[in-house]
Scaffold this motif. Structure first.
Motif, PDB file in Angstrom:
ATOM      1  N   GLY A 373       0.839  -1.100  -0.002  1.00 43.21           N
ATOM      2  CA  GLY A 373       0.041  -0.087  -0.034  1.00 43.21           C
ATOM      3  C   GLY A 373       0.943   1.395  -0.097  1.00 43.21           C
ATOM      4  O   GLY A 373       0.492   2.376  -0.600  1.00 43.21           O
ATOM      5  N   LYS A 374       2.002   1.377   0.732  1.00 41.82           N
ATOM      6  CA  LYS A 374       2.754   2.370   0.869  1.00 41.82           C
ATOM      7  C   LYS A 374       3.441   2.675  -0.467  1.00 41.82           C
ATOM      8  O   LYS A 374       3.426   3.765  -1.037  1.00 41.82           O
ATOM      9  N   SER A 375       3.975   1.491  -0.992  1.00 39.06           N
ATOM     10  CA  SER A 375       4.450   1.618  -2.581  1.00 39.06           C
ATOM     11  C   SER A 375       3.409   2.089  -3.401  1.00 39.06           C
ATOM     12  O   SER A 375       3.676   2.947  -4.362  1.00 39.06           O
ATOM     13  N   PHE A 376       2.234   1.654  -3.575  1.00 41.18           N
ATOM     14  CA  PHE A 376       1.135   2.216  -4.451  1.00 41.18           C
ATOM     15  C   PHE A 376       1.004   3.637  -4.042  1.00 41.18           C
ATOM     16  O   PHE A 376       0.765   4.219  -5.113  1.00 41.18           O
ATOM     17  N   MET A 377       0.905   4.164  -3.049  1.00 45.92           N
ATOM     18  CA  MET A 377       0.534   5.591  -2.669  1.00 45.92           C
ATOM     19  C   MET A 377       1.666   6.354  -3.214  1.00 45.92           C
ATOM     20  O   MET A 377       1.280   7.519  -3.650  1.00 45.92           O
TER      21      MET A 377
END
Length: 1411
Positions: A373-377
């Motif tokens: 999720g962090k990478s996607f954001m």
């Protein structure tokens, strides 16, 4: 038909066989025999009894027939072939098992094995179904060889139903009460389902338990969880607690979960990656029932691991992390691994939603999902193409849903995992706070009710929080803080909700709670901010106490907590600031208390009106001096917190909106919120709003860079005209911007032309000011009507509003005081032997550096003040225009400049007083200092009554500074002559042109100024007593606050102090039970006033006061109003008179040229005037008057009081009669005589209103310019309300005429109580045994020479008087000190109070406001 007949014959056979009559049986036999033609023999043999068949001849013997039937049935149903029994065909089945059990690692294929099996079946005549069963048994034992057995079964299969029934029979075999289904059976069933060899619907019916049982079990679990939660919230006796625990332990021992074949099959499906069939089974069950079993959850987590592994390795592995690679699933039917974020939507998000809070079983998978999720954001935020961003929006919503339904609930079930909390914060901090707070709200208010496990966890968390909070003190902060930290890692919302509820009840918990929060994670701090905002916005809580006059204590506690927590810990402020902004938009100002606390704690900027003189002095210096000596607390270590606050305001563009909303909300508090609220609460809300505005504006000015401030604050005309900001607030916001711009331009000019001479620097500074302030001068023109600028120049107006105390004076004492403190600290450090050397060195270096900073700052401010004063000296000639009267100029100056700013802040109050003094010292043309001070002191009732509590403190501080200046001038003649003697502000002449310099006669002398000062003290006393007598809460509170503030300089006169003390003592008695807050204020002031008594002086020491001269001869009695009874030539006695009255009177007695002649000869004939007025006025009058009139006048003077003139004929005002100059002496006795006649007519015959107005005007217009001080009589200062002191008119005449006992009694009562009104004196006189009406008492008091209560006030000018006054000004009319003071009261408003006696001894008050 044959079959039906056969059935009928069968029934008849049974019935006839039971009959005893043999002939009926014979008949039946014959019938059947006859029918043999139509009914076949075989059908009859099937249905008829063997004996009947024998009688019919169809069989030979019935017994043999029965034996044959038994043998056939046995052969059909019970006899087996030899090859169906394993023990009988050992070789065939042995070969089959050997074939299936051989090593499968070589080139052996299922096709070859299948051919061998077929050979065995044919050779040994094996049963095919039994062979299939043996294949399944072997597969179950060798379940790891799916790739071999699945193709084998697929090739061997004939019907799906047969295989499904065989599996079902196997599952039923293990459904015994204590039976346990082997995992291998689940595995082969799952494998067969995955390859579609059997149907799930066919197999599902063979599995236990039933779906209805599962639903009931789920409901039971929810009820049990709620019961446990209820028990934890109940108060139980210790014995009951131990019993409950023992029962729970016994139940845990006895309960063994039954074998759930459906869950076993589900687990097997998940392990081989068959998500489709697993999802179908989970859909048959209640939500999260399946994953609530640990084995299922772990299996699903493992499947998720395998799917997300490639994407995780590509995009989300942290730097330096290695990890272990996971082997993918071999089955082609399993889900494909995710290679991109779009692949996650194929099944990963769905699986996570089915998993729910039970992701807590696998923290590693939790971390992987969070990191994905962090990478996607990061990709989402860096993406610039709109089409890609729109496609990613759906993924963003999916991640938000996962965070809501999976991540946060799973965190609740993890036991104090701080690492996962920090990992989750790394993901959440990329969301805007609106998204985060919504997630927290769902987590707190909804999630805990959806899962039985979470219901239990919530109850356990609350129970543990209660345990910790009961034991939390200042002494055990550290261990308690660790326990709070552990509890908060998993369930912060529940913990903080309970802590905040306790703080709202017990505010003494704030300090230990704040200290104990240091073990929280970043996510917990963010959740804490949300919980605080939610508690503040709770609609069920009232923000006012039940009395509707004060803010609720819970709100004050939360505000204090906000300030302390946000300062100490790195919590994001955007949400809280936006909440306050939204509340202001909605017109609610209660929550400004939060902003006030946050700014105070984080930036160290205090807003309080209770500053000491030293603090106030320090606040006029630079920033370093303010920090060291301007606040109650030592302001240190606020750099980081103030930077965080500034960043939050700038990043979310809230700085200017908050300022504008607060500025507009000040009036909204009164006009929008104040309608239904108590006046006391409205005042508090107004003060809170105003104080927060001042505090917040000060923070912005001191922390924002010049560029940031200028970029955000618009010009003053835009603020006022377009954004509807009040003028005082607009200039307050713009003032730092002007200072920044001027300094920037000044530095720019210095760099452009290098010159070190001081004169050059000053010129450059003035040039910088002109460049920056020129647009401001143009902008302020639109703020007021054009008429305003006839008196004040825009330059003067802008200069007043743009400067501060920092620009006007250097607080040398404050700098010296702080430097000395630092020196003492250095000395104490040197003497401290216990302090380590390193620390001692650091402390000394800090103190020395601070000392150098203060000295440098003082030097810098000194240079700045010198430049500003030089600039003002050059500008002053263009400040005030001479188009209007000085009175109107002063009015507009006070109205538009002084009064709005003096109540804005404590520093502004001091600034206003110092600015007035500065304008005076600069010898500003057309500025009358006397008029300005007189207008400030003369009538403060309305100003005080309209103030809030804090405004009254600032107004009192302003009056205190003004009185300080007046007292300094009053105390020493040399000081007065030096600072006022040759200044235009003390001129007694009004010209169209400016001040020409040096005529000493035009100045107000020192003695007259002392009279003026006494008059101002008297006016303050009168206004104070009036406010104290009103009974109004606001009046009493405000005047007590003002009196407390001005106590160092007022009262100075003993009798005025006594009058105040008497009235305050009465307030203490009256308000002790009714209004305790007023009682406390009054008691505090009373105690301080008693302490100041030693500094008070009698009136005759405060100013020169002459005693009245007693008359001895009839000739002397003739002097009357023109001579001996006159007051001294004081401005104090004549300030209430207006210039027009003198002009009108002089017009009645002489022409304009005579007035000019009188003016020119004023100084040269002063002594002669005194002699003439004292000695020769009466003979001249008698010669020029008619004998009849003279005789009549003597008679009247005998009846009246010839020795002295009434101090104020109509009572109440401190107006004294001014005798005409030499040219009009002969008119004075006649005027006095006519006045007295008219008074008698008014008492007896009630003359009409027109005559009364005329006579009142005559009485008003008689001049008070007495020619002697020997025969003058100075007014006595009054202390009661609107009443003047009772002054005797004559004492000699009454003694000569002889006083009766009743008159002596009345005189004694009056002298003992000089500050009582007529009604009170009348009561005492009648109590002494005198029978008289109130009117008689009033008349007797007047006959004895005492004035009444009703004030005599000069009315406004008519057109004729105005024209004459202007004409006299154009001629350069020279006015005496008293006539100058008469100009100070052209426009005057007063309150007339009349008491009318009613039946029963009561009085009815009538109050009339006259302007």
């Amino acid at each position: 038909m044959p079959s039906i007949l056969a059935d009928v014959f069968c029934i008849l056979d049974i019935e006839t066989g039971c009959l005893e009559e043999k002939h009926k049986r014979d008949h039946f036999t014959q019938l059947v025999g006859t029918c043999l033609i139509c009914v076949p023999d075989g059908m009859l043999k099937e249905r008829l009894d063997p004996e009947t068949l024998e009688s019919l001849g169809l069989i030979k013997q019935a017994q043999q027939f029965n034996q044959k039937i038994v043998k056939i049935k046995t052969k059909l149903f019970y006899k087996q072939q030899k090859f169906n029994l394993l023990r009988e065909e050992n070789e065939g089945y042995a070969k089959l098992i050997t074939e299936l059990g051989q090593d499968l690692s070589g080139n052996l294929t299922s096709h070859l094995v299948l051919e061998n099996i077929k050979s065995l079946i044919g050779c040994f005549n094996l049963d095919p179904n039994r062979v299939l069963d043996i294949i399944l048994e072997v597969y179950e034992c060798r379940s790891e060889h799916d790739e071999f057995f699945i193709p084998l079964i697929k090739s061997y299969m004939c019907e799906h139903q047969t295989l499904c029934h065989m599996l079902g029979f196997k599952f039923k075999f293990h459904q015994e009460p204590n039976g346990e289904t082997p995992s291998s059976l689940y595995h082969i069933a799952a494998a067969l389902l995955q390859h579609n060899l059997i149907a799930l619907e066919d197999l599902y019916v063979h599995l236990l338990p039933l779906d209805s049982s599962i639903v009931e079990e789920h409901k039971r679990e929810i009820l049990e969880a709620k019961q446990i939660a209820r028990k934890l919230t109940m108060v139980l006796v210790p014995s009951e607690k131990t019993e409950d625990k023992e029962k729970e332990k016994e139940e845990e021992k006895n309960e063994k979960p039954p074998d759930n074949q459906k869950l076993g099959l589900l687990e097997a499906l998940l392990r081989i990656g068959d998500w489709q069939h697993a999802q179908s089974i989970m859909d048959q069950m209640p939500a999260f029932y399946a994953t609530s079993h640990k084995a299922i959850a772990i299996a699903l987590c493992q499947l998720l691991h395998l799917i997300v592994e490639p994407l995780y390795r590509r995009a989300a592995v942290p730097k330096g992390a290695k990890g272990s690679l996971m082997m993918p699933l071999w089955s082609k039917q399993a889900l494909r691994p995710a290679e991109s974020f779009d692949d996650l939507s194929r099944g990963v998000f769905t699986m996570l939603c089915y998993l729910g809070p039970h992701l807590s079983h696998d923290p590693i998978l939790f971390a992987k999902i969070v990191r994905l999720g962090k990478s996607f954001m990061k990709e989402f935020q860096s993406e610039s193409r709109q089409d890609t961003k729109d496609r990613m929006d759906s993924l963003l919503s999916c991640f938000l849903s996962i965070a809501d339904q999976v991540l946060l609930p799973s965190l609740s079930l993890m036991e104090c995992n701080a690492c996962m909390s920090e990992e989750l914060w790394g993901f959440f901090k990329l969301f805007p706070y609106q998204h985060r707070y919504r997630l927290y709200g769902q987590w707190k208010n909804e999630t805990y009710g959806n899962h039985p496990l979470l219901v239990k966890i919530k109850a356990q968390t609350v129970d543990r929080a209660k345990y910790i909070m009961k034991r939390l003190t200042k002494e055990n902060v550290k261990p308690s803080g660790r326990q709070i930290g552990k509890l908060s890692h998993s369930n912060p919302t529940i913990l903080f909700d309970y802590i905040l509820s306790q703080i709202q009840w017990y505010d003494n918990l704030i300090t230990p709670v704040v200290d104990s929060l240091k073990y929280l994670t970043s996510l917990n701090y963010d959740v804490l901010a949300y919980c605080i905002i939610e508690a503040l916005a709770n609609p069920e809580k009232e923000k006012m106490k039940h009395d509707d006059t004060t803010i609720s204590s819970w709100l004050q506690s939360l505000a204090s907590l906000c300030g302390a927590v946000f300062r100490k810990y790195p919590i994001e402020l955007a949400g809280l600031l936006q909440y306050v902004t939204n509340q202001l938009k909605a017109g609610k100002s209660f929550d400004l208390l939060i902003l006030k606390e946050v700014v105070q704690k984080m930036a160290g900027i205090e807003i309080t009106d209770e500053m000491t003189v030293e603090q106030l002095e320090a606040m006029t210096g630079g920033e370093q001096l303010k920090a060291e000596g301007g606040y109650f607390g030592q302001i240190r270590n606020t750099k980081k917190s103030s930077q965080r606050l500034k960043d939050a305001l700038l990043d979310h563009e809230l700085a200017l909106p908050l300022c504008l909303l607060m500025a507009q909300q000040r009036n909204g508090v009164v006009f929008s919120e104040g309608g239904e609220k108590h006046l006391k609460l409205v005042g508090k809300l107004y003060d809170q709003c105003h104080d927060t505005l001042v505090q917040f504006g000060g923070f912005l000015a001191s922390n924002l860079s010049t560029e940031d401030y200028i970029k955000r604050v618009p010009s003053v005309d835009v603020l006022c005209n377009q954004l509807h900001t009040p003028h005082d607030a607009a200039f307050f916001l713009s003032r730092p911007m002007y200072a920044h711009q001027i300094l920037s331009k000044y530095d720019e000019l210095k760099k452009a032309e290098k010159g070190n001479r001081q004169q050059q620097k000053v010129h450059k500074y003035i040039a910088a000011c002109e460049q920056i302030m020129a647009p401001v001068h143009e902008a302020v023109v639109s703020l007021h009507l054009p008429k305003v600028w006839d008196d004040l120049r825009p330059q003067f107006y802008a200069t007043f509003w743009s400067l501060t105390m920092y620009d006007l004076a250097v607080p040398h004492n404050a700098y010296d005081r702080e430097v000395n403190k630092l020196k003492m600290q250095i000395k104490a450090i040197d003497e401290n032997t216990e302090m380590p050397l390193n620390k001692k060195k650091k402390e000394k270096e800090r103190c020395t550096a601070l000392q150098d900073k203060l000295q440098e700052e003082e030097k810098k401010q000194l240079e700045h003040v010198q430049r500003v004063l030089h600039r003002l000296k050059l500008e002053k000639d263009n400040w005030l225009l001479a188009k209007s009267t000085k009175n109107e100029t002063i009015t507009k100056f006070l109205q538009l400049c002084i009064f709005p700013r003096c109540v804005f802040s404590a520093i502004d109050a001091v600034y206003c007083a110092r600015f007035v003094e500065l304008v005076h010292q600069q010898k500003t043309p057309n500025f009358c200092t006397l008029l300005c001070y007189d207008r400030v002191f003369s009538d403060i009732i309305y100003t005080v009554a309209s103030c809030t509590e804090n405004e009254s403190r600032r107004y009192g501080r302003f009056l205190c500074c003004m009185l300080e200046t007046v007292t300094r001038w009053h105390s020493d003649r040399a000081v007065y002559e030096k600072e006022c003697g040759n200044y235009p502000g003390f001129l007694t002449i009004f010209r169209a042109s400016g001040f020409d310099g040096g005529n000493k006669a035009d100045q107000l002398d020192y003695e007259n100024f002392r009279h003026v000062a006494h008059k101002w003290h008297y006016k303050l006393t009168k206004a104070s007593v009036h406010c104290l007598e009103t009974g109004e809460y606001t009046h009493i509170r405000n005047i007590l606050i003002v009196l407390t503030k001005i106590l160092p300089w007022y009262p100075k006169v003993l009798n005025l102090g006594q009058a105040l003390e008497c009235r305050v003592h009465k307030i203490c008695q009256e308000e002790k039970e009714k209004r305790p807050d007023l009682y406390a204020l009054a008691m505090g002031y009373s105690g301080q006033l008693k302490g100041r008594k030693v500094h008070m002086v009698p009136e005759n020491e405060f100013h020169h006061k002459e005693q009245p001269v007693r008359s001895a001869t009839p000739g002397t009695l003739q002097n009357g109003p023109g001579n001996t009874g006159k007051p001294a030539v004081t401005a104090a006695a004549s300030t209430g008179k207006a210039e027009e009255g003198a002009v009108e009177d002089s017009d009645k007695s002489k022409d304009k040229s005579q007035a000019v002649q009188k003016t020119a000869s004023k100084n040269s004939t002063a002594a002669n005037k005194v002699n003439n007025s004292n000695g020769s006025s009466t003979p001249n009058s008698k010669e020029k008057e008619d004998k009849e009139k003279t005789t009549k006048e003597k008679k009247e003077k005998k009846d009246k009081n010839p020795g002295s003139t009434p101090e104020a004929k109509a009572g109440g005002k401190d107006k004294q009669k001014e005798e005409k100059p030499t040219d009009s002496k002969e008119k004075t006795p006649k005027a006095d005589k006519d006045k007295r006649k008219d008074d008698k007519k008014e008492e007896k015959s009630k003359i009409d209103g027109k005559t009364a107005e005329k006579e009142w005007s005559k009485e008003r217009d008689v001049s008070n310019d007495s020619k002697t001080k020997e025969g003058s009589k100075v007014e006595k200062s009054a202390g009661a309300g609107s009443m003047k002191s009772l002054v005797p008119r004559s004492e000699g005449v009454e003694s000569e005429r002889g006083k009766t006992a009743l008159t002596l009694t009345l005189e004694r009562i009056v002298k003992q109580n000089p500050f009582k009104n007529v009604g009170e004196i009348h009561k005492e006189w009648t109590a002494a045994g005198v029978s008289a009406s109130r009117t008689t008492t009033h008349r007797r008091m007047q006959d004895m020479g005492f004035s009444c209560r009703i004030p005599c006030v000069k009315p406004l000018l008519n057109n004729r008087q105005r024209q004459k006054r202007l004409a006299s000004k154009r001629t350069g009319l020279l006015l005496s000190g008293p006539k100058l003071c008469s100009l100070m009261k052209i426009n005057f408003a007063f309150t007339l109070e009349i008491r009318v006696p009613e039946s029963g001894g009561r009085e009815k008050r009538h109050t009339i406001h006259v302007a």
